[in-house]
Structures are given as structure tokens and as C-alpha cells.
Design a protein around this motif. Structure first.
Motif, short mmCIF file in Angstrom:
data_model
loop_
_atom_site.label_atom_id
_atom_site.label_comp_id
_atom_site.label_asym_id
_atom_site.label_seq_id
_atom_site.Cartn_x
_atom_site.Cartn_y
_atom_site.Cartn_z
N SER A 179 0.84 -1.20 0.00
CA SER A 179 0.00 0.00 0.00
C SER A 179 0.87 1.25 0.00
O SER A 179 1.74 1.41 0.86
CB SER A 179 -0.91 0.01 1.23
OG SER A 179 -0.16 -0.17 2.42
N PHE A 180 0.62 2.13 -0.96
CA PHE A 180 1.31 3.41 -1.06
C PHE A 180 0.23 4.49 -1.05
O PHE A 180 -0.44 4.73 -2.06
CB PHE A 180 2.14 3.48 -2.34
CG PHE A 180 3.34 2.59 -2.33
CD1 PHE A 180 4.61 3.11 -2.12
CD2 PHE A 180 3.21 1.21 -2.51
CE1 PHE A 180 5.72 2.28 -2.10
CE2 PHE A 180 4.31 0.38 -2.48
CZ PHE A 180 5.57 0.91 -2.27
N LEU A 181 0.05 5.15 0.09
CA LEU A 181 -1.06 6.07 0.28
C LEU A 181 -0.56 7.51 0.28
O LEU A 181 0.38 7.85 0.99
CB LEU A 181 -1.80 5.77 1.58
CG LEU A 181 -3.11 6.50 1.82
CD1 LEU A 181 -4.07 5.63 2.63
CD2 LEU A 181 -2.90 7.81 2.57
N VAL A 182 -1.21 8.36 -0.52
CA VAL A 182 -0.84 9.77 -0.64
C VAL A 182 -1.95 10.64 -0.07
O VAL A 182 -3.12 10.43 -0.37
CB VAL A 182 -0.60 10.16 -2.12
CG1 VAL A 182 -0.18 11.62 -2.22
CG2 VAL A 182 0.45 9.26 -2.74
N THR A 183 -1.57 11.60 0.78
CA THR A 183 -2.54 12.54 1.33
C THR A 183 -2.05 13.96 1.11
O THR A 183 -0.84 14.21 1.03
CB THR A 183 -2.77 12.30 2.83
OG1 THR A 183 -3.60 13.33 3.37
CG2 THR A 183 -1.46 12.29 3.59
#
Length: 688
Positions: free
Chosen positions: A450-454
Motif C-alpha cells: 500500500s502506497f497512500l498519498v494525502t
């Protein structure tokens, strides 16, 4: 108009009780009878639009089509569609055309700003006649987004009010179409009613009362009350006299006092109504009131726009799309920068989001702002498993469609049907989804990283976020003013939220990344401020990438001049590391994407960079349930990906593909970059 006698016989004789020139209507010549039914003629009608993303222009074209289709009842000799940026504001003072204003109004810089400022200036300039626009007949329809709260369609509301207060005649009431609802249906209904109003000739006539009183019938602004009372003519008995008899002054004073009391009462009622809850739940006189059900985030119009761009919509608020690097990897033409930095192979990666909504409208957004926006979740909520199953199913369908593309390798085509990585960065704000932790857990159960961008506007969500393979935060500016200019956030306290998000990131104890998109003439000169931000969040890595120009959309004013060259990105990164001191160094690069990876010196083990990820080790650690850190699942970075390598981050096992006339340009750019790096090294040696 002819009057019909209801008691007339039905024997074929004429039933009219009136005549023209003393002649029965049946006896009139055919040409004279046709004159009784005359089309409403309009000399000129202009549809003036202000568009950020093209919606207002599209609606303007649709209104033009509907007006042309209404030729049975309306004759428009001259019909124009005009961009407000091409309309000379001063022409409005002598405008005799019927003007329809279709105005996209958001709280960001746009093409409407100059017109709004000009109209406001003449409205409040005491030197301008209060009836300066008395020849104008108009209607205004605002296109906006209710997610902006009090600022929803505020510009169109003000323009509608100011036009009326300057003496213009309003043909039809202000329209207010919400992007977060079925905007197209709302506009169609407004347009239908507006065209119906054009059928009535009286609605196009100018009212003398409006000239006399210098108002469009609305309440004047509080600041103008005293001035207006001195300028307006008073006509009690309708005679038109400006003079008032002495014996009538007592009556007039009473009327003025009553009017003042009524206005105070109305203002109080308005304030009270504003304070009341918009929706009530419970019982009222035995009647049960139900709360409105949450609606789908993706309206039919949004669904159409996003699908047209290649998105596959999952449920009511999620989406998935094939990345261009996936297509490139399937053909053996190279992977994206994540392969150089972290060891991801693009054909094994799925790009998706469980929330298409975002709290920003960044100037460099490659989605051209067709996705919804919001500051709080007010939509339906889909189940995490439903979203993941739908995303994977649609991803595999899109992969399957690529089997006939020339150059696709059979082995990679088969490998692509086992997703190994998920980039939660497609569009919108994935961390906004209420069940984001459950969604990420499902990914890990499927052995999908998982590579999550915020976008750093939800610090509480970052604090609540459980382990992901890598957590990103976008830092697009180093100052409050810069962030507002580039990200154009919806939150009023966006800067405080931004800083709180960085501090929340520092407490995560896992692989964290600052993502910085360089935009020339916007954020390339904020080095000292970026240093402070890095020290605040202490990320494991800093990705610095030159902005990608996605063409003109009307939503921003970026051009190719704002796109930095790779050597400019390298120069920026080197200066940033110098200011940061010994804690960070340039670790890897992907010249094709104008991307540089800056890493903490901790990831340089025994003189070799270890920025890649041991994915099998990561899943073992997740399943163990034991605490671990970002150093527990590192892998060695290959030599070709390390910064300064001749390959520039391009995997030598892949086949480099050049478009026509691009090979020479790429060679020249590579030579320029090599020369810059050599000069920097020579300068460093000389200074040592």
C-alpha cells in the motif's frame, strides 16, 4: 387580443365579439390574420460565460442550441456565445442586447475575477449614475460547488444583485446550479424557464418604475441606505411629482418609520433562520420527519466526465484507472520512478482511490478538477471489500483489453493478473474515506503493498492511520501564501491543518515520504521554508518531481514554461540537502520523470543505498503483529537507480523507446545534466 364569446353557436359562424377595423376576423385577409400571431422578436442576445473547467461553455452551447430550437415562438436576429475574458467590460454600459451570464464561481483565481471587480467598482463609485445599466436586460445563472459553504456561487449572486441595483432589468431570477448535485438537470430546468419567459414580450420591456427609483426592487445594502434615501425620488400618489405637500409629510414619516421597523424585523427573522438547523429529525405534531438520505458522491454528470477520461467508477465514490506506465511496462519499455526508488514493477501495480473527493483544487491537478471536492464526508459510504473487489475486477478488465496492443509481452501480460502493489494516489483524497484502515488491511491480506498519498489537510486521519507500506504527504509550498496559490485548499485553516499533518507524520514510526512537485515561478525559491517543514515532519524520504504539464483546461494558468528541466530539479535538491546538513542525501533518480529521491542517511548502509523495499519481509512483519520500523524491511537499491548513475534511473533490462525527434533532445538533455553534475563535483572538490 380577440375576445371569445362562450355562448356563441358552434355552427361554423365566427364567435368573435371584437373585430379589427370593424371587420370580422374571418373576413380579414390571411396576411392580416397572421399578424395577430406575431413572434416575439429579439434584436440581439448574448450568452456570456465564465468557465474554469469548460462546464459553463458547454452549458452555454446547450442554451444556444435550445434558443435556436425555440424559433417557433422567438426570433433572435443575432445570437452570440461570448467568453467573458473576451468581452470589453465598458461595452456593458451601452449594451442593448439581452445578456445571459453563465458564471462558474469558485473560491479560486479565475476568469471571472476581473469582471467582478470592475462591476463592484462602478456599483459603489458615487460618480457613476445609479441607472448606468438601464438599457440592459439580463439573467444570471451561477455554476458552483456547495462544498465551498458560504462562498457557494457568491460571485454570481453579487453580480446579479449589482446589475439590478445599477438599473438593469432582470428577465428571470438567479439560477444556482450545484456541482455536488445533478448540475446539468438543474441548469436544464433553469434554461427551460428562462426561454419560456422570453416568449412573453412584456418580460423584455423595461419598467419605468425601475428607472424612477433607481433600484431593481431589492433592499439596498446597509452602507447605501442614507445615500439612497437622498437620491431616490418619492412618489406617494403615483403622479410622478417630486414635490411633497406639507400635510402629507406626517403620513410619509409614518411610512418611513414602518418601513424601517419592517426591515429590522426581516433582518432578525433572517438571522434566526440562519441559526436554525437545516434538517430536523423527530416528530412535529404527530408527523415523523425523516432525515435526507446521503447521496452518491459521483453524480450522473461526474460519472460521464470521469468515464470519458478512462476512469472505471466503483460504487458511489471510488475509482480505478490504468496508468500509462502500466502500458509501458507491459511492452518492455520501462517502469515509472517507483521502480527506481522502491522496486515496484508498474505492470503489477493498480492505481485506485476509495475517495474521488478532494479538499484541494491544485493548479497542477492532471484530472482538470472534474472530481468532486469537500471538507467533510457527506455522501454514501461503500463497504471496503466491495470497493477492493470492484477495483481489482475493473483493473483486470482493463489489462485484458491491452492484449491486442502491439509489443505487449506475453509473460508480463500474464504477470499483470496478479496485483502486487496498490498506489492510492489516483485522484482525490484516499485518507478521506471513513474506512481507510479496513481497506488497507484488506490489501495486505491479499499480499498487496500500500502506497497512500494525502494532501495534508486531515491531520486527525493521519494520526489514526494504521500501518501502510509507505505513507506520503504532499508539500507543494513552504509558506501559507504559496500553499493557497498552488493547492487552492477549501479549508479556511488550511495552513494550520498542513503543519499539524506534518507533525502527525513524524510520530508514525514507519516509512514516510514528502512529495514535492516543483513548479517554476511558484515554489522553486522557498528552500529555507522547505528546510523547516522537513525538520518538522522528519520524513524517511523526500520525492522531488518536476510538474507535468497536462494541457490547458481553463482550471489553471500553467504552461510549459512552468515545467523545470531535470538539471533544475537536481540543482534544487542539491541546495536543499546542503541546507538540511548531514541528515539527508541525494539517493536515487529517474531522469525520464524529472524525479529525484532524497533519503535519510540511515538508509545508506555500509556505503550502499537501501531505498528499495523487501515486500515479502513487510508482509511477514504485518502478519506477526509485532512492532517494527522503517529499517526492518529495506532492500538494496540497484546501481543503475542510484543518483549519478549513467542510466539515470532507467532499468537497463528494459528497451528505451524514443518518439520521433525526441532521441536527439533526450541525448542533449542527458549531456547537459552530466555536465552540470560534473561541474558541481569539480566545484565541491575545489572547495574542499
Amino acid at each position: 387580443m380577440l375576445a371569445i364569446d362562450p355562448d356563441a353557436s358552434n355552427d361554423g359562424s365566427c364567435a368573435c365579439t371584437g373585430s379589427v377595423g370593424g371587420t370580422c376576423c374571418k373576413e380579414q385577409p390571411q396576411e392580416q390574420q397572421e399578424q395577430e400571431i406575431v413572434k416575439n422578436e429579439i434584436e440581439s442576445l448574448k450568452i456570456i460565460y465564465s468557465s474554469l473547467t469548460g462546464t459553463a461553455k458547454t452549458f452555454g452551447e446547450e442554451l444556444k442550441r435550445q434558443l435556436l430550437a425555440a424559433e417557433k415562438n422567438i426570433t433572435i436576429k443575432e445570437l452570440e456565445l461570448v467568453d467573458i475574458t473576451e468581452y470589453d467590460n465598458d461595452d456593458l454600459l451601452t449594451e442593448t442586447s439581452v445578456c445571459v451570464f453563465l458564471l462558474s464561481t469558485y473560491n479560486v483565481e479565475g476568469p471571472l475575477d476581473w469582471f467582478t471587480k470592475w462591476l463592484r467598482d462602478i456599483r459603489y463609485d458615487w460618480r457613476v449614475d445609479r441607472l448606468a445599466l438601464q438599457k440592459l436586460r439580463y439573467a444570471v445563472c451561477g455554476l458552483g460547488d456547495s462544498a465551498y459553504g458560504d462562498e457557494f456561487n457568491v460571485a454570481s449572486q453579487q453580480i446579479d444583485k449589482w446589475l439590478g441595483q445599477l438599473g438593469a432589468t432582470r428577465i428571470y431570477p438567479l439560477g444556482s446550479c450545484d456541482k455536488n448535485a445533478d448540475q446539468k438537470a438543474q441548469f436544464d430546468e433553469w434554461a427551460r424557464q428562462f426561454i419560456n419567459e422570453l416568449h412573453d414580450k412584456q418580460s423584455l420591456e423595461f419598467s419605468p418604475a425601475k428607472i424612477e427609483y433607481g433600484s431593481d426592487g431589492e433592499e439596498e445594502d446597509e452602507e447605501d441606505t442614507e445615500e439612497s434615501s437622498n437620491n431616490k425620488e418619492i412618489d406617494v400618489d403615483g403622479s410622478g411629482d417630486e414635490m411633497l405637500d406639507v400635510e402629507d409629510m406626517g403620513k410619509m414619516a409614518g411610512k418611513l418609520k414602518a418601513a424601517k421597523a419592517n426591515r429590522a424585523r426581516e433582518e432578525q427573522e433572517f438571522e434566526t433562520a440562519q441559526a436554525k438547523a437545516k434538517r430536523s429529525i423527530g416528530t412535529d405534531e404527530g408527523v415523523v420527519k425523516k432525515a435526507n438520505q446521503p447521496r452518491a458522491m459521483v453524480s450522473p454528470m461526474l460519472h460521464k466526465n470521469l468515464t470519458k477520461q478512462g476512469y472505471k467508477i466503483v460504487g458511489t465514490h471510488s475509482g480505478v484507472k490504468i496508468c500509462r506506465w502500466t502500458k509501458s511496462a507491459l511492452r518492455g519499455r520501462g517502469f515509472c520512478y517507483k521502480h527506481s526508488f522502491y522496486g515496484i514493477q508498474s505492470h503489477l501495480c493498480m492505481e485506485t482511490t476509495p475517495s474521488l473527493a478532494c479538499a484541494n483544487k491544485c493548479v497542477f491537478c492532471w484530472r482538470h478538477h472534474t472530481n468532486p471536492v469537500g471538507t467533510k464526508w457527506r455522501w454514501q459510504v461503500d463497504d471496503p471489500k466491495f470497493i477492493l473487489d470492484g477495483a481489482m475486477e475493473n483493473h483486470y478488465k482493463m489489462i485484458k483489453q491491452l492484449k491486442g496492443v502491439p509489443g505487449v509481452k506475453a509473460d508480463r501480460f500474464q504477470e499483470a493478473f496478479t496485483i502486487r502493489h496498490c498506489a492510492l494516489s489516483l485522484v482525490g483524497e484516499p485518507i478521506f474515506y471513513p474506512h481507510i484502515n479496513e481497506f488497507v488491511k484488506l490489501l495486505h491480506e491479499h499480499n498487496i503493498s500500500s502506497f497512500l498519498v494525502t494532501n495534508a489537510q486531515f491531520p486527525d486521519k493521519i494520526a489514526e492511520m494504521e500501518l501502510v507500506t509507505q505513507l506520503y504527504v504532499s508539500i507543494d509550498a513552504g509558506t501559507r501564501e504559496g500553499l493557497k496559490k498552488i493547492d487552492r485548499p477549501l479549508f479556511r485553516d488550511f495552513w494550520e491543518r498542513f503543519l499539524d499533518s506534518l507533525e502527525a507524520l513524524a510520530d508514525k514510526g514507519q516509512r514516510t515520504v514528502y512529495r514535492l512537485t516543483l513548479v517554476k515561478d511558484h515554489n522553486t525559491e522557498e528552500l529555507d521554508n522547505y528546510v523547516e517543514l522537513v525538520r518538522r515532519g522528519r520524513p524517511s524520504f523526500i520525492e522531488v518531481k518536476g510538474v507535468t504539464y497536462c494541457g490547458y483546461s481553463g482550471a489553471s494558468n500553467l504552461t510549459m514554461a512552468n515545467v523545470p528541466y531535470h538539471h533544475e530539479v537536481v540543482d534544487f535538491c542539491q541546495k536543499l540537502c546542503d541546507k538540511l546538513g548531514n541528515g539527508y542525501e541525494l539517493a536515487a533518480e529517474h531522469a525520464h520523470s524529472c524525479s529525484i529521491l532524497i533519503a535519510k542517511s540511515d538508509f545508506k548502509i555500509n556505503g550502499e543505498w537501501h531505498t528499495h523495499i523487501d515486500y515479502n519481509k513487510f508482509f511477514e512483519l504485518i502478519k506477526s503483529g509485532e512492532p517494527f520500523t522503517d529499517m526492518d524491511y529495506v532492500a538494496k537499491t540497484p546501481d543503475w537507480a542510484v543518483y549519478g548513475a549513467e542510466a539515470g534511473g532507467f532499468d537497463p533490462e528494459e528497451t528505451r523507446f524514443y518518439r520521433k525527434n525526441r532521441k536527439a533532445e533526450a541525448a542533449a538533455e542527458a549531456a547537459k545534466t552530466a555536465a552540470t553534475v560534473a561541474a558541481e563535483k569539480a566545484a565541491a572538490i575545489a572547495s574542499a
